[in-house]
Design an enzyme around this catalytic site. Structure first.
Site, PDB file in Angstrom:
ATOM      1  CG  HIS A   9       3.757  13.777   7.139  1.00 14.02           C
ATOM      2  ND1 HIS A   9       2.438  13.838   6.735  1.00 14.02           N
ATOM      3  CD2 HIS A   9       3.758  13.052   8.277  1.00 14.02           C
ATOM      4  CE1 HIS A   9       1.682  13.182   7.598  1.00 14.02           C
ATOM      5  NE2 HIS A   9       2.458  12.692   8.554  1.00 14.02           N
ATOM      6  CB  CYS A  66       1.744   7.449   3.096  1.00 18.05           C
ATOM      7  SG  CYS A  66       0.910   5.862   3.224  1.00 18.05           S
ATOM      8  CG  HIS A  99       0.204 -12.614 -12.757  1.00 15.22           C
ATOM      9  ND1 HIS A  99      -0.025 -13.794 -12.101  1.00 15.22           N
ATOM     10  CD2 HIS A  99       1.351 -12.787 -13.463  1.00 15.22           C
ATOM     11  CE1 HIS A  99       0.934 -14.667 -12.394  1.00 15.22           C
ATOM     12  NE2 HIS A  99       1.794 -14.073 -13.213  1.00 15.22           N
TER      13      HIS A  99
HETATM   14  C1  RB5 Z   1       1.051   9.882   8.569  1.00 18.12           C
HETATM   15  O1  RB5 Z   1       1.501  10.103   9.848  1.00 18.12           O
HETATM   16  C2  RB5 Z   1       0.672   8.437   8.313  1.00 18.12           C
HETATM   17  O2  RB5 Z   1      -0.490   8.118   9.000  1.00 18.12           O
HETATM   18  C3  RB5 Z   1       0.504   8.232   6.822  1.00 18.12           C
HETATM   19  O3  RB5 Z   1       1.685   8.599   6.193  1.00 18.12           O
HETATM   20  C4  RB5 Z   1       0.260   6.823   6.366  1.00 18.12           C
HETATM   21  O4  RB5 Z   1       1.143   5.932   6.944  1.00 18.12           O
HETATM   22  C5  RB5 Z   1      -1.081   6.306   6.390  1.00 18.12           C
HETATM   23  O5  RB5 Z   1      -1.303   5.161   5.933  1.00 18.12           O
END
Ligand code: RB5
Length: 160
Positions: A9, A66, A99
């Protein structure tokens, strides 16, 4: 070259933008999910199918997003054969491939903006591993680490 992409998300919107960019550029890309925005999803679950596809050679390179890019890189590097790194600037996007044969570029959807993301993706997919003795020697040592210590934590791939 077949590419793969995945995001939780924290990187869902950016994944959709990168997908469009890659498809508009005529590249073949598999979307490993998340397939819809779910604020409760967990980065190890979403990056796992992409990491396994890279390890099996089903896709040559992948992009995982993420919130920070840290979670997906930590999780993906647990899969033998995956060489993932969190990338925030273009030098590392190409040098990591040239590399270190980086095969999974991890991005922080909450950290960098759309123009930089596009540039990093373009640089990453255009870059090739350079077959030099010193790079291969180092990669062989990385493989040796994986073989020697991966066994301590390696588990059978769980049945679905
Ligand atoms: C999600 O809220 C967040 O913790 C995840 O997307 C990420 O950033 C973790 O490294």
């Amino acid at each position: 070259m077949k590419l793969g992409i995945a995001a939780d998300h924290g990187g869902f919107d950016q994944k959709q933008q990168i997908l469009r960019f890659l498809k508009d550029s005529g590249l073949e890309v598999i979307d490993f999910g998340a397939h819809e925005f779910d604020e409760t999803d967990d980065y190890p679950d979403v990056v796992k199918p992409l990491a396994l596809a890279i390890a099996k050679g089903e896709v040559k390179k992948g992009i995982a997003i993420c919130g920070s890019g840290v979670g997906v890189s930590v999780a993906a590097n647990k899969v033998p054969g995956v060489r993932a790194a969190l990338i925030t600037e273009p030098y590392s996007a190409h040098q990591g491939v040239e590399h270190d044969n980086m095969n999974l570029m991890c991005l922080g959807g909450r950290v960098i903006g759309p123009a930089l993301i596009k540039e990093l993706v373009a640089v990453f997919i255009q870059s090739e591993y350079v077959e030099k003795e010193r790079f291969q020697r180092r990669l062989n040592k990385v493989d040796e680490l994986e073989k020697a210590f991966g066994q301590l934590t390696k588990k059978e791939e769980p049945k679905k």
